[in-house]
Design a protein around this motif. Structure first.
Motif, mmCIF file in Angstrom:
data_model
loop_
_atom_site.group_PDB
_atom_site.id
_atom_site.type_symbol
_atom_site.label_atom_id
_atom_site.label_comp_id
_atom_site.label_asym_id
_atom_site.label_seq_id
_atom_site.Cartn_x
_atom_site.Cartn_y
_atom_site.Cartn_z
ATOM 1 N N ASN A 370 60.986 54.418 -35.146
ATOM 2 C CA ASN A 370 61.226 55.863 -35.143
ATOM 3 C C ASN A 370 60.867 56.541 -33.828
ATOM 4 O O ASN A 370 61.444 57.578 -33.489
ATOM 5 C CB ASN A 370 60.421 56.523 -36.264
ATOM 6 C CG ASN A 370 60.983 56.219 -37.640
ATOM 7 O OD1 ASN A 370 62.167 55.939 -37.794
ATOM 8 N ND2 ASN A 370 60.118 56.244 -38.649
ATOM 9 N N ASP A 371 59.901 55.981 -33.092
ATOM 10 C CA ASP A 371 59.329 56.696 -31.941
ATOM 11 C C ASP A 371 59.177 55.812 -30.705
ATOM 12 O O ASP A 371 58.193 55.925 -29.977
ATOM 13 C CB ASP A 371 57.954 57.276 -32.315
ATOM 14 C CG ASP A 371 58.034 58.274 -33.452
ATOM 15 O OD1 ASP A 371 58.717 59.291 -33.294
ATOM 16 O OD2 ASP A 371 57.411 58.025 -34.492
ATOM 17 N N GLU A 372 60.136 54.943 -30.445
ATOM 18 C CA GLU A 372 59.946 53.975 -29.374
ATOM 19 C C GLU A 372 59.784 54.635 -27.999
ATOM 20 O O GLU A 372 58.947 54.177 -27.197
ATOM 21 C CB GLU A 372 61.078 52.953 -29.339
ATOM 22 C CG GLU A 372 62.469 53.513 -29.155
ATOM 23 C CD GLU A 372 63.513 52.396 -29.163
ATOM 24 O OE1 GLU A 372 63.522 51.597 -28.218
ATOM 25 O OE2 GLU A 372 64.304 52.328 -30.113
ATOM 26 N N GLU A 373 60.508 55.693 -27.722
ATOM 27 C CA GLU A 373 60.378 56.316 -26.411
ATOM 28 C C GLU A 373 59.010 56.967 -26.239
ATOM 29 O O GLU A 373 58.409 56.907 -25.160
ATOM 30 C CB GLU A 373 61.491 57.348 -26.206
ATOM 31 C CG GLU A 373 62.881 56.738 -26.109
ATOM 32 C CD GLU A 373 62.981 55.648 -25.045
ATOM 33 O OE1 GLU A 373 62.385 55.820 -23.959
ATOM 34 O OE2 GLU A 373 63.617 54.613 -25.311
ATOM 35 N N LYS A 374 58.503 57.570 -27.288
ATOM 36 C CA LYS A 374 57.174 58.171 -27.251
ATOM 37 C C LYS A 374 56.104 57.107 -27.011
ATOM 38 O O LYS A 374 55.184 57.292 -26.200
ATOM 39 C CB LYS A 374 56.901 58.898 -28.564
ATOM 40 C CG LYS A 374 55.534 59.551 -28.676
ATOM 41 C CD LYS A 374 55.392 60.236 -30.022
ATOM 42 C CE LYS A 374 54.001 60.818 -30.224
ATOM 43 N NZ LYS A 374 53.883 61.475 -31.563
ATOM 44 N N ILE A 375 56.223 55.963 -27.684
ATOM 45 C CA ILE A 375 55.236 54.886 -27.530
ATOM 46 C C ILE A 375 55.309 54.289 -26.133
ATOM 47 O O ILE A 375 54.277 53.970 -25.520
ATOM 48 C CB ILE A 375 55.449 53.811 -28.603
ATOM 49 C CG1 ILE A 375 55.245 54.420 -29.992
ATOM 50 C CG2 ILE A 375 54.484 52.643 -28.410
ATOM 51 C CD1 ILE A 375 55.801 53.572 -31.106
ATOM 52 N N LYS A 376 56.508 54.144 -25.603
ATOM 53 C CA LYS A 376 56.647 53.638 -24.229
ATOM 54 C C LYS A 376 55.979 54.572 -23.231
ATOM 55 O O LYS A 376 55.340 54.131 -22.269
ATOM 56 C CB LYS A 376 58.128 53.475 -23.872
ATOM 57 C CG LYS A 376 58.818 52.310 -24.549
ATOM 58 C CD LYS A 376 60.288 52.281 -24.173
ATOM 59 C CE LYS A 376 61.059 51.254 -24.965
ATOM 60 N NZ LYS A 376 62.509 51.262 -24.658
ATOM 61 N N LYS A 377 56.107 55.871 -23.460
ATOM 62 C CA LYS A 377 55.491 56.840 -22.555
ATOM 63 C C LYS A 377 53.970 56.746 -22.604
ATOM 64 O O LYS A 377 53.298 56.796 -21.571
ATOM 65 C CB LYS A 377 55.942 58.251 -22.919
ATOM 66 C CG LYS A 377 55.433 59.328 -21.967
ATOM 67 C CD LYS A 377 55.985 60.692 -22.349
ATOM 68 C CE LYS A 377 55.460 61.765 -21.398
ATOM 69 N NZ LYS A 377 55.984 63.111 -21.752
ATOM 70 N N VAL A 378 53.423 56.593 -23.814
ATOM 71 C CA VAL A 378 51.969 56.523 -23.988
ATOM 72 C C VAL A 378 51.401 55.213 -23.459
ATOM 73 O O VAL A 378 50.387 55.187 -22.766
ATOM 74 C CB VAL A 378 51.605 56.699 -25.476
ATOM 75 C CG1 VAL A 378 50.136 56.359 -25.729
ATOM 76 C CG2 VAL A 378 51.897 58.115 -25.932
#
Length: 411
Positions: A370-378
């Protein structure tokens, strides 16, 4: 979750003890339109599981059944079909390095439940940069080792940052309660085979608290001679604690989390994991017993003998025996400030450790999908940790029975 890949996730190893619990959690709790498959080496063993899953939730899409051998050609084909692989094929150091390689090379997300720290160190050394370059989020140790300790430490550090406007100097954590019906055959097989899979030098380098980070923080307080010898100490608000058998695994993962997210944890953060005991005498006995057990298991004849008395791989405690199981961690975070304030945290789960491991895996997979781009950023991507899944992971875990609490101590 739009993607041109055939599947959202593939569960590799559904015939194993943990794999079956993970498959059941997917069927009963994840979205019914999830595009997924189960994969393993034997269609004959997987077909009955697929039929059992159908009876648990007739309304959901049944998983496809994929036969795959653990070689690079077939694993690459598998990785190219799916956005994410949940890997339940252990012992990981024996079977799963090719799985990690295929996911890293093909930019496929990945989670597993290994507690094999030497193996985790080896795959970080070999595949972290490849996975990062290809956009893969890969998270080992997303089971009882070491997701509870890692996500609780993250929740405490977050509370310190938000409420106290400070980074965190340290987190002391302890397994306050662990009522378990016992280890599975796969867990015991992993413990027994890891001594054959790595040299003494490799084991000693990996089994240190900062083995998974590039550089440890400075000015870490040293243990006293008595603490090193007997393992026991008293920590305010945590009580009497001793050496935890899973401590090194948890400490390496939490320290890796702090190195991936230094802006949250701070530059001087360190973490310690213990086991709560009723008194110092019991603590000394557990510490010395653990050291003796590890020393004996290093001897091949002892491992051969132990193999005769444990569950076979793929089996474990009966469901009814796990009904009253309980896992509870307590932890204290200390702010990195002139007058250090402290935050208390607790994570609790009522139920079997292996169903818990299955839900930890499945819910982590959904956060990534659901949130792969957010996790990559973090996390910056690559081989990362459960804590990089953040509040979304906490929220999902609380909805399926895992309670996480924090509170600031008032003085």
């Amino acid at each position: 979750m739009t993607s041109n890949r055939q599947y959202d996730l593939v569960l590799l190893g559904p015939t194993g003890y943990t794999g079956r619990f993970c498959a059941e959690h997917i069927v009963q709790n994840l979205p019914t339109d999830l595009k997924w498959a189960i994969a393993g080496r034997s269609a004959q063993k997987m077909e009955p599981i697929a039929q059992e899953l159908k009876t648990l939730n007739p309304d959901r899409v049944n998983p496809d059944v994929l036969v795959v051998q653990l070689n690079s050609t077939e694993l690459n084909e598998l990785a190219q079909k799916t956005r994410l692989v949940i890997n339940c094929v252990g012992p990981y150091h024996l079977y799963s390095t090719p799985v990690v390689e295929a996911c890293a090379v093909n930019g496929t997300h990945y989670v597993d439940v290994t507690g094999e720290t030497p193996w985790v160190k080896s795959i970080i050394d070999k595949y972290h940069e490849t996975a990062k370059a290809n956009g893969a989020i890969m998270i080992p140790s997303t089971g009882v080792e070491s997701a509870p300790a890692d996500i609780l430490a993250w929740a405490l550090v977050k509370r310190v940052r938000e409420d106290l406007s400070s980074s965190t100097r340290k987190v002391d954590s302890t397994i306050k309660e662990m009522k378990s019906s016992g280890p599975s055959g796969g867990t015991m097989n992993t413990i027994l085979t890891i001594f054959d899979g790595f040299s003494v030098s490799e084991l000693s380098k990996a089994m240190t608290p900062f083995s998974l980070v590039a550089s440890p923080p400075k000015n870490i307080p040293s243990e006293s001679i008595l603490e090193k010898a007997f393992g026991v100490r008293s920590i305010p608000d945590l009580g009497t604690v001793t050496t935890s058998p899973s401590g090194i695994c948890d400490m390496t993962i939490v320290h890796r989390s702090s190195s991936l997210m230094p802006e949250l944890y701070g530059q001087q953060f360190f973490f310690r994991q213990f086991l709560s005991v009723r008194n110092a005498l019991i603590g000394v006995a557990i510490h010395l017993g653990f050291l003796v057990a590890v020393s004996l298991l290093a001897l091949p004849p002892v491992r051969w003998l132990v193999e005769k008395f444990v569950f076979a791989p793929g089996s474990g405690p009966r469901r009814e025996d796990s009904a009253n199981d309980l896992l509870e961690y307590h932890a204290i975070a200390t702010a990195d400030s002139a007058s250090p304030q402290r935050v208390f945290g607790k994570i609790t789960y009522h139920g079997g450790m292996y169903p818990f491991t299955g839900l930890l895996l499945a819910e982590a997979a959904m956060v990534i999908l659901n949130d792969e781009e957010k996790i990559k950023k973090v996390s910056r991507g690559g081989i990362v940790t459960p804590a990089t899944l953040g509040q979304d992971y906490v929220d999902r875990l609380e909805k399926v029975g895992c309670k996480i609490e924090t509170k600031v101590f008032q003085y």
